[in-house]
Design a protein around this motif. Sequence first.
Motif, PDB file in Angstrom:
ATOM      1  N   UNK A 170      33.215  46.698  46.355  1.00 15.21           N
ATOM      2  CA  UNK A 170      33.262  46.790  44.884  1.00 15.21           C
ATOM      3  C   UNK A 170      34.392  45.936  44.304  1.00 15.21           C
ATOM      4  N   UNK A 171      34.807  44.893  45.038  1.00 13.15           N
ATOM      5  CA  UNK A 171      36.002  44.155  44.619  1.00 13.15           C
ATOM      6  C   UNK A 171      35.843  42.642  44.713  1.00 13.15           C
ATOM      7  N   UNK A 172      36.583  41.973  43.843  1.00 10.37           N
ATOM      8  CA  UNK A 172      36.774  40.528  43.978  1.00 10.37           C
ATOM      9  C   UNK A 172      38.193  40.287  44.462  1.00 10.37           C
ATOM     10  N   UNK A 173      38.371  39.371  45.409  1.00 12.61           N
ATOM     11  CA  UNK A 173      39.697  38.955  45.867  1.00 12.61           C
ATOM     12  C   UNK A 173      39.883  37.521  45.412  1.00 12.61           C
ATOM     13  N   UNK A 174      40.806  37.330  44.493  1.00  8.91           N
ATOM     14  CA  UNK A 174      40.946  36.022  43.849  1.00  8.91           C
ATOM     15  C   UNK A 174      42.169  35.293  44.397  1.00  8.91           C
ATOM     16  N   UNK A 175      41.910  34.185  45.110  1.00  8.74           N
ATOM     17  CA  UNK A 175      43.001  33.390  45.684  1.00  8.74           C
ATOM     18  C   UNK A 175      43.386  32.291  44.700  1.00  8.74           C
ATOM     19  N   UNK A 176      44.703  32.067  44.558  1.00 11.29           N
ATOM     20  CA  UNK A 176      45.197  31.056  43.618  1.00 11.29           C
ATOM     21  C   UNK A 176      46.053  30.015  44.339  1.00 11.29           C
ATOM     22  N   UNK A 177      46.329  28.915  43.645  1.00 13.11           N
ATOM     23  CA  UNK A 177      46.997  27.758  44.255  1.00 13.11           C
ATOM     24  C   UNK A 177      48.435  28.045  44.683  1.00 13.11           C
ATOM     25  N   UNK A 189      36.247  41.956  36.144  1.00 11.91           N
ATOM     26  CA  UNK A 189      36.304  40.490  36.224  1.00 11.91           C
ATOM     27  C   UNK A 189      35.146  39.893  35.441  1.00 11.91           C
ATOM     28  N   UNK A 190      35.484  38.973  34.554  1.00 12.32           N
ATOM     29  CA  UNK A 190      34.448  38.262  33.792  1.00 12.32           C
ATOM     30  C   UNK A 190      34.438  36.805  34.187  1.00 12.32           C
ATOM     31  N   UNK A 191      33.251  36.238  34.330  1.00 10.72           N
ATOM     32  CA  UNK A 191      33.120  34.819  34.643  1.00 10.72           C
ATOM     33  C   UNK A 191      32.657  34.065  33.412  1.00 10.72           C
ATOM     34  N   UNK A 192      33.364  32.990  33.092  1.00 12.20           N
ATOM     35  CA  UNK A 192      33.021  32.190  31.913  1.00 12.20           C
ATOM     36  C   UNK A 192      32.948  30.720  32.300  1.00 12.20           C
ATOM     37  N   UNK A 205      39.059  25.969  38.613  1.00  6.98           N
ATOM     38  CA  UNK A 205      38.879  27.096  37.687  1.00  6.98           C
ATOM     39  C   UNK A 205      40.212  27.825  37.475  1.00  6.98           C
ATOM     40  N   UNK A 206      40.353  28.475  36.344  1.00  6.84           N
ATOM     41  CA  UNK A 206      41.604  29.198  36.077  1.00  6.84           C
ATOM     42  C   UNK A 206      41.330  30.676  35.832  1.00  6.84           C
ATOM     43  N   UNK A 207      42.336  31.483  36.173  1.00  4.04           N
ATOM     44  CA  UNK A 207      42.245  32.913  35.920  1.00  4.04           C
ATOM     45  C   UNK A 207      43.146  33.235  34.730  1.00  4.04           C
ATOM     46  N   UNK A 208      42.566  33.932  33.756  1.00  5.61           N
ATOM     47  CA  UNK A 208      43.326  34.312  32.558  1.00  5.61           C
ATOM     48  C   UNK A 208      43.375  35.829  32.475  1.00  5.61           C
ATOM     49  N   UNK A 209      44.591  36.364  32.286  1.00  4.34           N
ATOM     50  CA  UNK A 209      44.690  37.822  32.094  1.00  4.34           C
ATOM     51  C   UNK A 209      43.968  38.176  30.804  1.00  4.34           C
ATOM     52  N   UNK A 210      43.271  39.299  30.827  1.00  2.00           N
ATOM     53  CA  UNK A 210      42.578  39.753  29.616  1.00  2.00           C
ATOM     54  C   UNK A 210      42.952  41.207  29.397  1.00  2.00           C
ATOM     55  N   UNK A 211      43.399  41.539  28.205  1.00  4.46           N
ATOM     56  CA  UNK A 211      43.764  42.930  27.919  1.00  4.46           C
ATOM     57  C   UNK A 211      45.197  43.218  28.319  1.00  4.46           C
ATOM     58  N   UNK A 212      45.712  44.318  27.821  1.00  8.00           N
ATOM     59  CA  UNK A 212      47.125  44.666  27.967  1.00  8.00           C
ATOM     60  C   UNK A 212      47.447  45.174  29.359  1.00  8.00           C
ATOM     61  N   UNK A 214      46.566  44.419  32.300  1.00  5.10           N
ATOM     62  CA  UNK A 214      46.785  43.466  33.373  1.00  5.10           C
ATOM     63  C   UNK A 214      45.853  43.653  34.552  1.00  5.10           C
ATOM     64  N   UNK A 215      44.915  44.595  34.457  1.00  9.88           N
ATOM     65  CA  UNK A 215      43.981  44.798  35.569  1.00  9.88           C
ATOM     66  C   UNK A 215      42.635  44.135  35.299  1.00  9.88           C
ATOM     67  N   UNK A 216      42.536  43.419  34.185  1.00  7.44           N
ATOM     68  CA  UNK A 216      41.300  42.721  33.825  1.00  7.44           C
ATOM     69  C   UNK A 216      41.568  41.232  33.718  1.00  7.44           C
TER      70      UNK A 216
END
Length: 235
Positions: A170-177, A189-192, A205-212, A214-216
Amino acid sequence: MKRGMALAVGTLLGVAAMAGHARADGDAARGAKQYRACVACHSLEPGSHLSGPSLAGLWGRKAAQADGFIRYSKGLRAAELVWDENTLNAWLADPEALIPGTFMVFRGIKDDQARSDLIAFLALAMAPGGGDAVVSQGLVPRDYVRGQKPDPVRLAPTDTVVTRIRHCRDSYFIATADGTETPYWEMNVRFKVDTRDTGPEPGHPVVLRAGMAGDRVSIVFANIQELTQFISEAC
Ligand code: HEC
């Protein structure tokens, strides 16, 4: 007989009242303040479409013809309207009444004076070059012309540049640079896709925090292909 006449006159007056008064009494400076209700969906920059089409240069033009805007409703496309004082008066009083099934989600401005003021402003703002004109005349800040265009996402810091996304249970694991991998609940998680030239670099692609809390997050890709390129099922 007399009663019939009175009724007929009453009906005529009623129709005249519904159509509203001439917009000559509108005050563009007051109307500029009303225009705040439009900036979430419209810009006044030519070719800059948001949720709604750019309003740049539309005064005196046929409806549903803004270059490059491909989301018009059938009703507006078929309406054969030309935007002027009268058509805008009806549209802004109640868009759904003028064009049933319109995609403009706006309940309308019921107050005649407020509508006249807004239309006086639009006569300037929707004329060719109107976006610059209303700013230089001090009627609205530059932000209103730009509309609520999302901020550019280029030149993102490394902890926001996505290198891989794996989905497990039930999870996404998001790796960043920056070398970290952060788990998120799949429902958060929303994909745009942002294809504008201010969108992310292709391949980054970039990950942007959404909402206060910090878990979205929203992940923004440069194009549709990247969705399958970057996301896979892997535990
Ligand atoms: C929630 C988003 C939203 C808001 C708020 C909004 N609009 Fe719109 N507008 C749209 C959409 C979407 C369309 C296209 C409607 C359709 O195709 O049926 C549209 C269409 C229009 C058009 C016709 C454009 C054309 O190309 O013919 C005009 C004029 C317009 N809006 C003016 C305004 C004004 C003035 C306001 C503020 C009072 C406003 N809108 C508020 C979304 C919005």
